[in-house]
Design an enzyme around this catalytic site. Structure first.
Site, PDB file in Angstrom:
ATOM      1  N   GLU A 199       5.278 -15.255  -2.655  1.00 12.22           N
ATOM      2  CA  GLU A 199       4.323 -14.438  -3.685  1.00 12.22           C
ATOM      3  C   GLU A 199       3.813 -13.056  -2.841  1.00 12.22           C
ATOM      4  OE1 GLU A 199       1.795 -17.510  -4.945  1.00 12.22           O
ATOM      5  OE2 GLU A 199       0.136 -16.313  -3.897  1.00 12.22           O
ATOM      6  N   TYR A 250      10.185  -7.031   2.335  1.00 11.89           N
ATOM      7  CA  TYR A 250      10.878  -7.941   1.821  1.00 11.89           C
ATOM      8  C   TYR A 250      12.126  -7.540   1.227  1.00 11.89           C
ATOM      9  CZ  TYR A 250       6.520 -10.502   2.301  1.00 11.89           C
ATOM     10  OH  TYR A 250       5.193 -11.163   2.649  1.00 11.89           O
TER      11      TYR A 250
HETATM   12  C1  LIG Z   1       3.766  -5.601   5.559  1.00 11.56           C
HETATM   13  C2  LIG Z   1       3.735  -5.854   7.185  1.00 11.56           C
HETATM   14  C3  LIG Z   1       3.703  -7.325   7.581  1.00 11.56           C
HETATM   15  C4  LIG Z   1       5.098  -5.178   7.620  1.00 11.56           C
HETATM   16  O1  LIG Z   1       4.937  -5.352   9.241  1.00 11.56           O
HETATM   17  P1  LIG Z   1       5.524  -4.257  10.070  1.00 11.56           P
HETATM   18  O2  LIG Z   1       5.842  -4.902  11.481  1.00 11.56           O
HETATM   19  O3  LIG Z   1       5.012  -2.966   9.902  1.00 11.56           O
HETATM   20  O4  LIG Z   1       7.094  -4.189   9.579  1.00 11.56           O
HETATM   21  P2  LIG Z   1       8.412  -3.529   9.964  1.00 11.56           P
HETATM   22  O5  LIG Z   1       8.218  -2.534  10.963  1.00 11.56           O
HETATM   23  O6  LIG Z   1       9.170  -4.978  10.657  1.00 11.56           O
HETATM   24  O7  LIG Z   1       9.061  -3.146   9.004  1.00 11.56           O
HETATM   25  C5  LIG Z   1      10.482  -3.502   8.370  1.00 11.56           C
HETATM   26  C6  LIG Z   1      10.903  -2.674   7.112  1.00 11.56           C
HETATM   27  O8  LIG Z   1       9.721  -2.956   6.126  1.00 11.56           O
HETATM   28  C7  LIG Z   1       9.766  -1.747   5.276  1.00 11.56           C
HETATM   29  N1  LIG Z   1       8.330  -1.341   5.696  1.00 11.56           N
HETATM   30  C8  LIG Z   1       7.469  -2.054   6.385  1.00 11.56           C
HETATM   31  N2  LIG Z   1       6.152  -1.421   6.303  1.00 11.56           N
HETATM   32  C9  LIG Z   1       6.306  -0.406   5.540  1.00 11.56           C
HETATM   33  C10 LIG Z   1       5.334   0.740   5.122  1.00 11.56           C
HETATM   34  N3  LIG Z   1       3.918   0.698   5.501  1.00 11.56           N
HETATM   35  N4  LIG Z   1       5.739   1.387   4.221  1.00 11.56           N
HETATM   36  C11 LIG Z   1       7.276   1.353   3.757  1.00 11.56           C
HETATM   37  N5  LIG Z   1       8.057   0.641   4.004  1.00 11.56           N
HETATM   38  C12 LIG Z   1       7.585  -0.609   5.035  1.00 11.56           C
HETATM   39  C13 LIG Z   1      10.762  -0.808   5.754  1.00 11.56           C
HETATM   40  O9  LIG Z   1      11.785  -0.771   5.293  1.00 11.56           O
HETATM   41  C14 LIG Z   1      10.794  -1.103   7.592  1.00 11.56           C
HETATM   42  O10 LIG Z   1      11.899  -0.751   8.203  1.00 11.56           O
HETATM   43  P3  LIG Z   1      11.887   0.596   8.916  1.00 11.56           P
HETATM   44  O11 LIG Z   1      10.489   0.901   9.586  1.00 11.56           O
HETATM   45  O12 LIG Z   1      13.043   0.869   9.319  1.00 11.56           O
HETATM   46  O13 LIG Z   1      11.953   1.817   7.664  1.00 11.56           O
HETATM   47  C15 LIG Z   1       2.347  -4.952   7.771  1.00 11.56           C
HETATM   48  O14 LIG Z   1       2.078  -3.880   6.855  1.00 11.56           O
HETATM   49  C16 LIG Z   1       1.055  -5.777   7.458  1.00 11.56           C
HETATM   50  O15 LIG Z   1       0.593  -6.758   8.225  1.00 11.56           O
HETATM   51  N6  LIG Z   1       0.392  -5.415   6.356  1.00 11.56           N
HETATM   52  C17 LIG Z   1      -0.826  -6.237   6.155  1.00 11.56           C
HETATM   53  C18 LIG Z   1      -0.801  -7.707   5.684  1.00 11.56           C
HETATM   54  C19 LIG Z   1       0.096  -7.821   4.666  1.00 11.56           C
HETATM   55  O16 LIG Z   1       0.074  -7.173   3.455  1.00 11.56           O
HETATM   56  N7  LIG Z   1       1.061  -9.052   4.781  1.00 11.56           N
HETATM   57  C20 LIG Z   1       1.813  -9.183   3.536  1.00 11.56           C
HETATM   58  C21 LIG Z   1       1.448  -9.911   2.589  1.00 11.56           C
HETATM   59  S1  LIG Z   1       1.549 -11.568   2.759  1.00 11.56           S
END
Ligand SMILES: CC(C)(COP(=O)(O)OP(=O)(O)OC[C@H]1O[C@@H](n2cnc3c(N)ncnc32)[C@H](O)[C@@H]1OP(=O)(O)O)[C@@H](O)C(=O)NCCC(=O)NCCS
Length: 147
Positions: free
Chosen positions: A107, A119
């Site tokens: 979720e 996701y």
């Molecule tokens: C969501 C989160 C875990 C993503 O972590 P991350 O290591 O930056 O993600 P990745 O680099 O592996 O990204 C993989 C893909 O996801 C998408 N993505 C990730 N962050 C994004 C952003 N800020 N905006 C748009 N797309 C995004 C993109 O498609 C990305 O691929 P790309 O960089 O080649 O375009 C990170 O932003 C985070 O920790 N957020 C705060 C905590 C949170 O909300 N967790 C999830 C809810 S449980």
């Protein structure tokens, strides 16, 4: 980049609490809840980072007999957009499949664009919406990917 990913144990409690707080900011579960995850039944916690560096990201998932739930995933701000969450997600999928899960579900806050994009990029699809699910009134999107 190939990341080092390992399971977390009780000795990682302080590290995990710090990573979770940095990743989630105001939406952190709080230190006590994070630490309680280590004794929650059937929960696996993964830590990931650049090889030979301290971990910069984490994921938690739960085995639910034939299916698996992603409980949380986070990457500290300085390490985001480098594929770390995608690598963690792939590791969770692999572990869940190995335990016999047919699907992985989660979720997510409907306003969390970064997580929704992560996701979707990982093949998850929306299966339902829970209105006003979170304390602040935000909706939750339920997503799943078949394994
Ligand atoms: C969501 C989160 C875990 C993503 O972590 P991350 O290591 O930056 O993600 P990745 O680099 O592996 O990204 C993989 C893909 O996801 C998408 N993505 C990730 N962050 C994004 C952003 N800020 N905006 C748009 N797309 C995004 C993109 O498609 C990305 O691929 P790309 O960089 O080649 O375009 C990170 O932003 C985070 O920790 N957020 C705060 C905590 C949170 O909300 N967790 C999830 C809810 S449980």
């Amino acid at each position: 980049m190939t990341y080092a990913i390992r399971s977390a144990g009780p000795d990682d409690a302080a590290l995990l609490a710090r990573l979770e707080a940095q990743s989630f900011g105001e939406r952190s579960w709080g230190e006590n809840n994070v630490k309680a995850s280590f004794v929650a039944p059937r929960v696996t916690i993964l830590l990931a980072g650049k090889p030979a560096n301290p971990p910069s990201g984490f994921a938690m998932w739960r085995d639910l007999d034939g299916e698996a739930e992603l409980l949380t995933i986070g990457v500290e701000p300085g390490a985001q957009r480098q594929g770390l969450a995608a690598a963690l997600l792939a590791a969770v999928r692999k572990q869940a499949l190995e335990t016999g899960a047919a699907r992985l579900f989660l979720e997510v806050d409907a306003g969390n664009e970064a997580a929704l994009a992560l996701y979707r990029a990982g093949g998850f699809e929306k299966i339902s919406l829970r209105r006003a699910y979170y304390r602040d009134g935000a909706d939750a999107v339920i997503m799943q990917v078949m394994l």
